[in-house]
Write a protein that holds these residues in place. Sequence first.
Motif, PDB file in Angstrom:
ATOM      1  N   LYS A   1     -35.188   9.708 -28.624  1.00 17.72           N
ATOM      2  CA  LYS A   1     -34.785  10.607 -29.700  1.00 17.72           C
ATOM      3  C   LYS A   1     -35.958  11.434 -30.209  1.00 17.72           C
ATOM      4  O   LYS A   1     -37.089  10.952 -30.249  1.00 17.72           O
ATOM      5  CB  LYS A   1     -34.194   9.791 -30.857  1.00 17.72           C
ATOM      6  N   ILE A   2     -35.660  12.691 -30.604  1.00 18.94           N
ATOM      7  CA  ILE A   2     -36.587  13.527 -31.361  1.00 18.94           C
ATOM      8  C   ILE A   2     -36.034  13.589 -32.779  1.00 18.94           C
ATOM      9  O   ILE A   2     -34.892  14.022 -32.987  1.00 18.94           O
ATOM     10  CB  ILE A   2     -36.686  14.957 -30.793  1.00 18.94           C
ATOM     11  N   ASP A   3     -36.829  13.175 -33.769  1.00 18.25           N
ATOM     12  CA  ASP A   3     -36.323  13.053 -35.131  1.00 18.25           C
ATOM     13  C   ASP A   3     -37.310  13.688 -36.110  1.00 18.25           C
ATOM     14  O   ASP A   3     -38.379  14.155 -35.721  1.00 18.25           O
ATOM     15  CB  ASP A   3     -36.083  11.575 -35.469  1.00 18.25           C
ATOM     16  N   GLY A   4     -36.936  13.684 -37.373  1.00 15.92           N
ATOM     17  CA  GLY A   4     -37.781  14.254 -38.412  1.00 15.92           C
ATOM     18  C   GLY A   4     -36.997  15.164 -39.322  1.00 15.92           C
ATOM     19  O   GLY A   4     -35.756  15.146 -39.334  1.00 15.92           O
ATOM     20  N   ASP A   5     -37.698  15.981 -40.108  1.00 15.30           N
ATOM     21  CA  ASP A   5     -37.010  16.983 -40.910  1.00 15.30           C
ATOM     22  C   ASP A   5     -36.712  18.188 -40.017  1.00 15.30           C
ATOM     23  O   ASP A   5     -36.589  18.042 -38.802  1.00 15.30           O
ATOM     24  CB  ASP A   5     -37.828  17.334 -42.155  1.00 15.30           C
ATOM     25  N   ALA A   6     -36.601  19.370 -40.585  1.00 12.34           N
ATOM     26  CA  ALA A   6     -36.269  20.538 -39.767  1.00 12.34           C
ATOM     27  C   ALA A   6     -37.271  20.771 -38.649  1.00 12.34           C
ATOM     28  O   ALA A   6     -36.924  21.354 -37.609  1.00 12.34           O
ATOM     29  CB  ALA A   6     -36.167  21.780 -40.657  1.00 12.34           C
ATOM     30  N   ASP A   7     -38.490  20.290 -38.804  1.00 13.41           N
ATOM     31  CA  ASP A   7     -39.514  20.471 -37.770  1.00 13.41           C
ATOM     32  C   ASP A   7     -39.165  19.761 -36.464  1.00 13.41           C
ATOM     33  O   ASP A   7     -39.811  19.999 -35.434  1.00 13.41           O
ATOM     34  CB  ASP A   7     -40.874  19.976 -38.278  1.00 13.41           C
ATOM     35  N   ARG A   8     -38.158  18.902 -36.496  1.00 12.35           N
ATOM     36  CA  ARG A   8     -37.747  18.256 -35.241  1.00 12.35           C
ATOM     37  C   ARG A   8     -37.261  19.293 -34.234  1.00 12.35           C
ATOM     38  O   ARG A   8     -37.374  19.093 -33.022  1.00 12.35           O
ATOM     39  CB  ARG A   8     -36.659  17.214 -35.504  1.00 12.35           C
ATOM     40  N   PHE A   9     -36.738  20.409 -34.726  1.00  7.88           N
ATOM     41  CA  PHE A   9     -36.285  21.453 -33.819  1.00  7.88           C
ATOM     42  C   PHE A   9     -37.469  22.117 -33.115  1.00  7.88           C
ATOM     43  O   PHE A   9     -37.365  22.510 -31.955  1.00  7.88           O
ATOM     44  CB  PHE A   9     -35.457  22.492 -34.573  1.00  7.88           C
ATOM     45  N   LEU A  10     -38.583  22.245 -33.814  1.00  6.17           N
ATOM     46  CA  LEU A  10     -39.789  22.757 -33.169  1.00  6.17           C
ATOM     47  C   LEU A  10     -40.267  21.792 -32.093  1.00  6.17           C
ATOM     48  O   LEU A  10     -40.653  22.210 -30.993  1.00  6.17           O
ATOM     49  CB  LEU A  10     -40.896  22.974 -34.200  1.00  6.17           C
ATOM     50  N   ALA A  11     -40.245  20.503 -32.402  1.00 10.98           N
ATOM     51  CA  ALA A  11     -40.696  19.502 -31.433  1.00 10.98           C
ATOM     52  C   ALA A  11     -39.824  19.519 -30.184  1.00 10.98           C
ATOM     53  O   ALA A  11     -40.322  19.508 -29.046  1.00 10.98           O
ATOM     54  CB  ALA A  11     -40.701  18.115 -32.070  1.00 10.98           C
ATOM     55  N   ALA A  12     -38.508  19.549 -30.378  1.00  6.63           N
ATOM     56  CA  ALA A  12     -37.607  19.552 -29.226  1.00  6.63           C
ATOM     57  C   ALA A  12     -37.781  20.810 -28.393  1.00  6.63           C
ATOM     58  O   ALA A  12     -37.817  20.755 -27.161  1.00  6.63           O
ATOM     59  CB  ALA A  12     -36.156  19.431 -29.699  1.00  6.63           C
ATOM     60  N   GLY A  13     -37.884  21.959 -29.049  1.00  6.06           N
ATOM     61  CA  GLY A  13     -37.984  23.220 -28.327  1.00  6.06           C
ATOM     62  C   GLY A  13     -39.294  23.385 -27.586  1.00  6.06           C
ATOM     63  O   GLY A  13     -39.318  23.634 -26.372  1.00  6.06           O
ATOM     64  N   ILE A  14     -40.402  23.225 -28.304  1.00  9.89           N
ATOM     65  CA  ILE A  14     -41.719  23.461 -27.694  1.00  9.89           C
ATOM     66  C   ILE A  14     -42.013  22.422 -26.620  1.00  9.89           C
ATOM     67  O   ILE A  14     -42.336  22.750 -25.476  1.00  9.89           O
ATOM     68  CB  ILE A  14     -42.823  23.452 -28.764  1.00  9.89           C
ATOM     69  N   TYR A  15     -41.907  21.151 -26.986  1.00  8.49           N
ATOM     70  CA  TYR A  15     -42.299  20.108 -26.038  1.00  8.49           C
ATOM     71  C   TYR A  15     -41.226  19.893 -24.975  1.00  8.49           C
ATOM     72  O   TYR A  15     -41.525  19.379 -23.894  1.00  8.49           O
ATOM     73  CB  TYR A  15     -42.637  18.821 -26.795  1.00  8.49           C
ATOM     74  N   GLY A  16     -40.003  20.337 -25.272  1.00  6.51           N
ATOM     75  CA  GLY A  16     -38.962  20.260 -24.256  1.00  6.51           C
ATOM     76  C   GLY A  16     -39.202  21.221 -23.108  1.00  6.51           C
ATOM     77  O   GLY A  16     -39.155  20.831 -21.939  1.00  6.51           O
ATOM     78  N   TYR A  17     -39.469  22.509 -23.419  1.00  3.40           N
ATOM     79  CA  TYR A  17     -39.698  23.453 -22.315  1.00  3.40           C
ATOM     80  C   TYR A  17     -40.967  23.094 -21.571  1.00  3.40           C
ATOM     81  O   TYR A  17     -41.059  23.271 -20.346  1.00  3.40           O
ATOM     82  CB  TYR A  17     -39.721  24.904 -22.826  1.00  3.40           C
ATOM     83  N   GLN A  18     -41.964  22.553 -22.288  1.00  2.22           N
ATOM     84  CA  GLN A  18     -43.208  22.172 -21.630  1.00  2.22           C
ATOM     85  C   GLN A  18     -43.018  20.949 -20.742  1.00  2.22           C
ATOM     86  O   GLN A  18     -43.560  20.895 -19.622  1.00  2.22           O
ATOM     87  CB  GLN A  18     -44.282  21.906 -22.687  1.00  2.22           C
TER      88      GLN A  18
END
Length: 495
Positions: free
Chosen positions: A144-161
């Motif tokens: 899981k990727i979790d957190g406040d709204a910043d979880r979307f940054l984590a999923a997007g950035i580290y996902g494409y990478q």
Amino acid sequence: MTPPISRRSVLKATGTAVGAVAIGATLAPTPAGAAGAAFAHPGLLHTRADLDRMAAKVKAGAEPYTAGFAKLTANRHAQSSWGANPQTIVYRGLNSPSPQNYTILYNDIHAAYQNALRYHVSGDTAHADTAVAILNAWSAKLTKIDGDADRFLAAGIYGYQAANAAELVRDHDDFELERFQKTMLDVFCKVSQAFIVDHNGTYPKHYWANWDLCNLACVMATGIFCDDRARFEQAVEYFKNGDGLAAVKNAIPVVHDDGLAEWHEAGRDQAHSLMGVGLMATVCEMAWNQGIDLYGYDDNRFLKGAQYVAKWSLGGDVPYTPSTRERGPMIRRSVPETTARVAPADPAMTRPVWAMIANHYTKRRGLSATYLTQAAAKVAPEGGGGDYGGNSGGFDQLGFGTLAFTRDRAADTAASPGSAAAASGGAGEGAGSGSGASPQGGTPSTSASPAADGDLAATGSDDIVGWTAAAGVTAIAGGLLFLRRRDRIRRDGTQ
């Protein structure tokens, strides 16, 4: 054509209330073969021809490839001794339910990518083994990727990478390909798709462009890596017609008479504008390598926007039209926010985003892009994660563009991207197939002489002033050449 990802279409089809996530039926995986041509692999940021070119140029001692490779080998993340530290749940955001630990994820992903890239250039299998070990460890544990709204940054950035790192070792005997594909779909892309559809329950333009773009990059990368035609096509359609700020006409809302096109986040700050330009280039490059030309979409709109940010970042004056976006939760009346002027820019601020863009437009397309070439020359050789500070901003791009994207001038600069099937057929650069040349264009050369093969930043570019700017050559005032725009100032899409 698969319909674009949009809040309205998904909510209408599912009857789901605003703010809820309902994407399963609409975005179910579709085998690539069921929708047409198979995806090219490797086919995210790097194709087989790209990897072969890097290896041949470095072996021959050609610049600037050797300088770019030296930058890679010097990075602590590119060492085969790197050990993974996988987590069950990754948290990002100050208001996360548990302490933030996302720095562990991005350091490991960059180590996997850098080791995989180093393997392809050097042939040293120890680096491939390290990359595989890192990725396998994470796919075995991450849920899981979790957190406040910043979880979307984590999923997007580290996902494409993560997808890009995995794509480079997808054929390794020890790589758990299907398990990593499941991780991309169930952990990273699930969060990114929710954001693209619902924008965390807010107005589509509540979040700045880089939020939308990183999640769009994750959806596209997942589509390619997982051979999921539906996700890929939805990402392409969103780039063209989406309601958020990742759509090119929203991210670049105004084209000025001088040929520069205003980057929306230039009214916010320079760092996020550089990040956004790099993310849009990532989306365009991945699409190009699958036969889709987003770089040239809407009369080369991205070229004009990237030129704008490059000139501004170099300290030049740029025009700016006040821009307003709707903010706030969808369940309430929006609160318009207007940026009245372009933000200050520091010419010393660098991000490894320019080589990919400059090479596409000047080498693949043969267009003049003086500010891009100046920016690329100024930061060369580009590094990667770990070379631009230890915080998250230094890991937003995979980097190493001098090594990875320096290319020879295309033999046919008018050619469209080749079909995905042709691109995966093993032909070298410039080996046309069907109606167009391969996405890379040009004939590879192993010559050690930059003068002989027209290496970028050395000789042969129409933008010689730009490429040599870093060496102290003064640019000629007013020397920038642009494609003439087709109409007067345009304000496409909702402001």
